[in-house]
Design a protein around this motif. Structure first.
Motif, PDB file in Angstrom:
ATOM      1  N   THR A  58      -1.583  -1.064  70.151  1.00 54.68           N
ATOM      2  CA  THR A  58      -0.036  -0.552  69.743  1.00 54.68           C
ATOM      3  C   THR A  58       0.955  -1.693  69.791  1.00 54.68           C
ATOM      4  N   PHE A  59       1.860  -1.645  68.834  1.00 53.94           N
ATOM      5  CA  PHE A  59       2.702  -2.572  68.637  1.00 53.94           C
ATOM      6  C   PHE A  59       4.236  -2.247  69.171  1.00 53.94           C
ATOM      7  N   TYR A  60       5.061  -3.020  69.620  1.00 55.18           N
ATOM      8  CA  TYR A  60       6.554  -2.822  70.111  1.00 55.18           C
ATOM      9  C   TYR A  60       7.255  -3.668  69.613  1.00 55.18           C
ATOM     10  N   ARG A  61       8.517  -3.228  69.143  1.00 60.62           N
ATOM     11  CA  ARG A  61       9.518  -4.424  68.932  1.00 60.62           C
ATOM     12  C   ARG A  61       9.844  -5.063  70.326  1.00 60.62           C
ATOM     13  N   ASP A  62      10.259  -6.407  70.377  1.00 64.51           N
ATOM     14  CA  ASP A  62      10.466  -7.160  71.798  1.00 64.51           C
ATOM     15  C   ASP A  62      11.256  -6.339  72.614  1.00 64.51           C
ATOM     16  N   SER A  63      12.557  -5.768  71.990  1.00 62.42           N
ATOM     17  CA  SER A  63      13.655  -5.187  72.845  1.00 62.42           C
ATOM     18  C   SER A  63      13.067  -3.936  73.547  1.00 62.42           C
ATOM     19  N   VAL A  64      12.101  -3.288  73.215  1.00 62.11           N
ATOM     20  CA  VAL A  64      11.543  -2.287  73.883  1.00 62.11           C
ATOM     21  C   VAL A  64      10.268  -2.397  74.601  1.00 62.11           C
ATOM     22  N   LYS A  65       9.721  -3.476  74.505  1.00 64.31           N
ATOM     23  CA  LYS A  65       8.435  -3.717  75.216  1.00 64.31           C
ATOM     24  C   LYS A  65       8.725  -3.332  76.664  1.00 64.31           C
ATOM     25  N   GLY A  66       7.687  -2.770  77.342  1.00 68.34           N
ATOM     26  CA  GLY A  66       7.808  -2.466  78.869  1.00 68.34           C
ATOM     27  C   GLY A  66       8.697  -1.193  79.067  1.00 68.34           C
ATOM     28  N   ARG A  67       9.283  -0.757  78.269  1.00 66.75           N
ATOM     29  CA  ARG A  67      10.291   0.393  78.290  1.00 66.75           C
ATOM     30  C   ARG A  67       9.727   1.554  77.581  1.00 66.75           C
ATOM     31  N   PHE A  68       9.230   1.543  76.371  1.00 68.88           N
ATOM     32  CA  PHE A  68       8.872   2.462  75.515  1.00 68.88           C
ATOM     33  C   PHE A  68       7.290   2.493  75.428  1.00 68.88           C
ATOM     34  N   SER A  69       6.648   3.783  75.202  1.00 71.20           N
ATOM     35  CA  SER A  69       5.392   3.869  75.168  1.00 71.20           C
ATOM     36  C   SER A  69       5.016   4.857  73.988  1.00 71.20           C
ATOM     37  N   ILE A  70       4.046   4.437  73.036  1.00 70.50           N
ATOM     38  CA  ILE A  70       3.911   5.342  71.982  1.00 70.50           C
ATOM     39  C   ILE A  70       2.304   5.930  72.309  1.00 70.50           C
ATOM     40  N   SER A  71       2.273   7.190  72.111  1.00 71.14           N
ATOM     41  CA  SER A  71       0.878   7.818  72.140  1.00 71.14           C
ATOM     42  C   SER A  71       0.776   9.060  71.396  1.00 71.14           C
ATOM     43  N   GLN A  72      -0.512   9.427  70.899  1.00 64.74           N
ATOM     44  CA  GLN A  72      -0.969  10.476  70.238  1.00 64.74           C
ATOM     45  C   GLN A  72      -2.012  11.256  70.937  1.00 64.74           C
TER      46      GLN A  72
END
Length: 125
Positions: A58-72
């Motif tokens: 998964t890839f996250y923009r820097d400003s949300v890393k550690g706070r957002f999590s994508i899942s399917q």
């Protein structure tokens, strides 16, 4: 034709959490890319979190890393975004998307691909 629909947006205070969900009208497992974007008033649409086909990475923009999590989900028809420690800068309309322009980790040049209608997230200080 894949149709996407987001849900789960709302208003929270700084530090709060929300879980966004994107349901699709069909299996999106064969898609090259799937993810979440957001757009705040007066700003360009920006990518937030992405999953690429054939990869568990998964890839996250820097400003949300550690706070957002994508899942399917295992059935490949729902794409979720868990958001914690929300801050006012997270305020935006959030969109889920599949196979957007070039599958870029940036602002797509056009609206090709499949996009939902969006769900509003508002974070107050």
């Amino acid at each position: 034709q894949v149709q996407l629909k987001e849900s789960g947006g709302g208003s929270v205070q700084t530090g709060g959490s929300l879980r966004l969900s994107c349901s699709s009208s069909g299996n999106i497992d064969s898609s090259r890319c799937k993810g979440w974007f957001r757009q705040a008033p007066g700003k360009e649409r920006e990518w937030v979190a992405v999953i690429f086909s054939g990869s568990t990475k998964t890839f996250y923009r820097d400003s949300v890393k550690g706070r957002f999590s994508i899942s399917q989900d295992s059935g490949q028809v729902t794409l979720d975004l868990q958001m914690i420690s929300l801050i006012p800068d997270d305020t935006a309309m959030y969109y889920c998307a599949v196979d957007w322009w070039g599958c870029v980790l940036g602002t797509p040049r056009d609206n090709t691909g499949h996009w939902g209608q969006g769900t509003q997230v508002t974070v107050s200080s």
